[in-house]
Design a protein around this motif. Structure first.
Motif, PDB file in Angstrom:
ATOM      1  N   ASP A  52       0.859  -1.195   0.000  1.00  0.00           N
ATOM      2  CA  ASP A  52       0.000   0.000   0.000  1.00  0.00           C
ATOM      3  C   ASP A  52       0.892   1.241   0.000  1.00  0.00           C
ATOM      4  OD1 ASP A  52      -2.180   1.622   0.058  1.00  0.00           O
ATOM      5  OD2 ASP A  52      -2.752   1.189   2.121  1.00  0.00           O
ATOM      6  N   PRO A  53       1.546   1.538  -1.121  1.00  0.00           N
ATOM      7  CA  PRO A  53       2.523   2.629  -1.156  1.00  0.00           C
ATOM      8  C   PRO A  53       1.867   4.004  -1.060  1.00  0.00           C
ATOM      9  CG  PRO A  53       2.139   1.782  -3.358  1.00  0.00           C
ATOM     10  CD  PRO A  53       1.401   0.865  -2.422  1.00  0.00           C
ATOM     11  N   PRO A  54       2.585   4.989  -0.507  1.00  0.00           N
ATOM     12  CA  PRO A  54       2.066   6.362  -0.494  1.00  0.00           C
ATOM     13  C   PRO A  54       2.005   6.914  -1.913  1.00  0.00           C
ATOM     14  CG  PRO A  54       4.343   6.333   0.230  1.00  0.00           C
ATOM     15  CD  PRO A  54       3.919   4.899   0.105  1.00  0.00           C
ATOM     16  N   ARG A  55       1.099   7.839  -2.144  1.00  0.00           N
ATOM     17  CA  ARG A  55       0.917   8.419  -3.477  1.00  0.00           C
ATOM     18  C   ARG A  55       0.810   9.946  -3.398  1.00  0.00           C
ATOM     19  NH1 ARG A  55      -1.213   4.031  -6.606  1.00  0.00           N
ATOM     20  NH2 ARG A  55       0.442   2.477  -6.423  1.00  0.00           N
ATOM     21  N   HIS A  56       1.252  10.607  -4.453  1.00  0.00           N
ATOM     22  CA  HIS A  56       1.058  12.051  -4.605  1.00  0.00           C
ATOM     23  C   HIS A  56      -0.363  12.276  -5.127  1.00  0.00           C
ATOM     24  CE1 HIS A  56       5.270  13.398  -4.024  1.00  0.00           C
ATOM     25  NE2 HIS A  56       5.541  12.190  -4.469  1.00  0.00           N
ATOM     26  N   VAL A  57      -1.173  13.005  -4.375  1.00  0.00           N
ATOM     27  CA  VAL A  57      -2.575  13.218  -4.730  1.00  0.00           C
ATOM     28  C   VAL A  57      -2.738  14.589  -5.384  1.00  0.00           C
ATOM     29  CG1 VAL A  57      -4.939  13.310  -3.879  1.00  0.00           C
ATOM     30  CG2 VAL A  57      -3.267  11.811  -2.763  1.00  0.00           C
ATOM     31  N   PRO A  58      -3.253  14.670  -6.619  1.00  0.00           N
ATOM     32  CA  PRO A  58      -3.468  15.975  -7.269  1.00  0.00           C
ATOM     33  C   PRO A  58      -4.418  16.847  -6.455  1.00  0.00           C
ATOM     34  CG  PRO A  58      -3.661  14.175  -8.851  1.00  0.00           C
ATOM     35  CD  PRO A  58      -3.614  13.539  -7.493  1.00  0.00           C
ATOM     36  N   ILE A  65      -9.760  11.727  -9.474  1.00  0.00           N
ATOM     37  CA  ILE A  65      -8.576  10.876  -9.462  1.00  0.00           C
ATOM     38  C   ILE A  65      -8.978   9.402  -9.505  1.00  0.00           C
ATOM     39  CG2 ILE A  65      -7.247  12.601  -8.204  1.00  0.00           C
ATOM     40  CD1 ILE A  65      -7.363  10.533  -5.841  1.00  0.00           C
ATOM     41  N   CYS A  66      -8.039   8.604  -9.929  1.00  0.00           N
ATOM     42  CA  CYS A  66      -8.312   7.179 -10.079  1.00  0.00           C
ATOM     43  C   CYS A  66      -8.523   6.534  -8.709  1.00  0.00           C
ATOM     44  CB  CYS A  66      -7.149   6.527 -10.796  1.00  0.00           C
ATOM     45  SG  CYS A  66      -7.495   4.844 -11.320  1.00  0.00           S
ATOM     46  N   PRO A  67      -9.584   5.745  -8.527  1.00  0.00           N
ATOM     47  CA  PRO A  67      -9.860   5.127  -7.237  1.00  0.00           C
ATOM     48  C   PRO A  67      -9.081   3.843  -6.978  1.00  0.00           C
ATOM     49  CG  PRO A  67     -11.607   4.592  -8.760  1.00  0.00           C
ATOM     50  CD  PRO A  67     -10.674   5.513  -9.491  1.00  0.00           C
ATOM     51  N   ASN A  98      -2.071  -5.935  -8.896  1.00  0.00           N
ATOM     52  CA  ASN A  98      -2.248  -4.509  -8.632  1.00  0.00           C
ATOM     53  C   ASN A  98      -2.389  -4.232  -7.141  1.00  0.00           C
ATOM     54  OD1 ASN A  98      -4.212  -4.464 -11.572  1.00  0.00           O
ATOM     55  ND2 ASN A  98      -2.256  -3.409 -11.363  1.00  0.00           N
ATOM     56  N   VAL A  99      -2.130  -2.975  -6.753  1.00  0.00           N
ATOM     57  CA  VAL A  99      -2.450  -2.517  -5.402  1.00  0.00           C
ATOM     58  C   VAL A  99      -3.971  -2.482  -5.268  1.00  0.00           C
ATOM     59  CG1 VAL A  99      -2.320  -0.564  -3.812  1.00  0.00           C
ATOM     60  CG2 VAL A  99      -0.343  -1.166  -5.203  1.00  0.00           C
ATOM     61  N   HIS A 100      -4.507  -2.996  -4.165  1.00  0.00           N
ATOM     62  CA  HIS A 100      -5.953  -3.150  -4.041  1.00  0.00           C
ATOM     63  C   HIS A 100      -6.613  -2.206  -3.042  1.00  0.00           C
ATOM     64  CE1 HIS A 100      -5.692  -6.417  -6.782  1.00  0.00           C
ATOM     65  NE2 HIS A 100      -6.952  -6.740  -6.622  1.00  0.00           N
ATOM     66  N   SER A 202      -2.967   2.079 -18.321  1.00  0.00           N
ATOM     67  CA  SER A 202      -2.651   1.623 -16.969  1.00  0.00           C
ATOM     68  C   SER A 202      -2.665   2.847 -16.058  1.00  0.00           C
ATOM     69  CB  SER A 202      -1.279   0.951 -16.932  1.00  0.00           C
ATOM     70  OG  SER A 202      -1.297  -0.250 -17.667  1.00  0.00           O
ATOM     71  N   VAL A 203      -3.356   2.743 -14.939  1.00  0.00           N
ATOM     72  CA  VAL A 203      -3.552   3.895 -14.059  1.00  0.00           C
ATOM     73  C   VAL A 203      -3.202   3.533 -12.624  1.00  0.00           C
ATOM     74  CG1 VAL A 203      -5.250   5.128 -15.452  1.00  0.00           C
ATOM     75  CG2 VAL A 203      -6.003   3.274 -13.949  1.00  0.00           C
ATOM     76  N   LYS A 204      -2.882   4.573 -11.835  1.00  0.00           N
ATOM     77  CA  LYS A 204      -2.544   4.392 -10.428  1.00  0.00           C
ATOM     78  C   LYS A 204      -3.562   5.110  -9.550  1.00  0.00           C
ATOM     79  CE  LYS A 204       2.443   3.659 -10.725  1.00  0.00           C
ATOM     80  NZ  LYS A 204       3.775   4.118 -10.240  1.00  0.00           N
ATOM     81  N   GLY A 205      -4.040   4.388  -8.533  1.00  0.00           N
ATOM     82  CA  GLY A 205      -4.987   4.967  -7.600  1.00  0.00           C
ATOM     83  C   GLY A 205      -4.382   6.109  -6.818  1.00  0.00           C
ATOM     84  N   ALA A 206      -5.178   7.164  -6.616  1.00  0.00           N
ATOM     85  CA  ALA A 206      -4.821   8.358  -5.849  1.00  0.00           C
ATOM     86  C   ALA A 206      -3.803   9.243  -6.543  1.00  0.00           C
ATOM     87  CB  ALA A 206      -4.320   7.996  -4.445  1.00  0.00           C
ATOM     88  N   ALA A 207      -3.269   8.825  -7.680  1.00  0.00           N
ATOM     89  CA  ALA A 207      -2.215   9.596  -8.333  1.00  0.00           C
ATOM     90  C   ALA A 207      -2.633  10.117  -9.705  1.00  0.00           C
ATOM     91  CB  ALA A 207      -0.952   8.747  -8.472  1.00  0.00           C
TER      92      ALA A 207
END
Length: 215
Positions: A52-58, A65-67, A98-100, A202-207
């Motif tokens: 569950d890596p940290p993400r930069h949130v716009p 943003i992608c869920p 994927n991260v879930h 391909s998309v990343k959640g929260a980023a």
């Protein structure tokens, strides 16, 4: 850009990780490394699944943003089955690699939550949005626009977890749930929203930004 703060391993996986590690260590100790190798491989798989890596949130207020991490499998106009309105829908499919963790696509107030029992067919199929087990949140943004985000169970997913309730506020990119072992997330938006992704991306959640709301 804000940065969310979560442990590197999701709390939902602690029991699974502890069990897998205990079995691998025990087999290694009593039977040797050759017999233990499959159990170490299973442990590595479980560790990567529950990361569950940290993400930069716009921070842009119009950004959806992608869920979830995954692949965009649907971009279309569709009937929102929860608010009974014409809408635009973005669907993201998560495979077992994927991260879930699931993240809120917008900031706002949770107006309603719906849980529906259902089937466990392949989440990549379009009918999964209406046939499979699912959990939906209606979020009213601070700009007064309605967004619905739906966790959909997949072929081998057997547990949808959601930690928020109607009446609560939620931040953009805030972690609100988890789906174990493969699934999808649908986002229903106002018709005026503009897609920012393409089919197959391909998309990343929260980023990643998947759409933008009209003013």
């Amino acid at each position: 850009m804000s940065i969310d703060r979560y442990p590197l391993l999701a709390r939902e996986g602690r029991w699974h990780i502890a069990l897998a590690a205990g079995v691998a260590v025990a087999v290694h100790y009593f039977a040797g490394p050759v017999w233990a190798a499959p159990f170490w491989i299973i442990l590595v798989f479980i560790l990567q699944f529950f990361r569950d890596p940290p993400r930069h949130v716009p921070d842009a207020p119009d950004a959806i943003i992608c869920p979830a991490d995954g692949k965009v499998i649907a971009l279309s106009e569709a009937e929102d089955p929860y608010l009974k309105r014409p809408s635009k829908r973005v669907s993201v499919f998560m495979n077992v690699f994927n991260v879930h963790s699931n993240r809120s696509p917008v900031a706002g107030k949770i107006m309603e939550r719906w849980y529906s029992r259902g089937k466990f067919v392949n989440a990549a199929l379009d009918k999964a949005s209406l046939d499979n087990e699912r959990n939906a949140l209606w979020i009213l943004t601070d700009q007064g626009q309605d967004v619905v985000v739906v966790q959909v169970a997949g072929l081998i997913a057997r547990r949808i977890l959601c930690y928020v309730q109607p009446g609560e506020r939620i931040a953009r990119g805030e972690r609100y749930g988890f789906i174990r072992f493969g699934s999808r997330v649908d986002v229903y938006l106002p018709l005026e929203a503009r897609f920012e992704v393409s089919l197959g991306d391909s998309v990343k959640g929260a980023a990643d930004v998947i759409a933008r709301l009209a003013p």
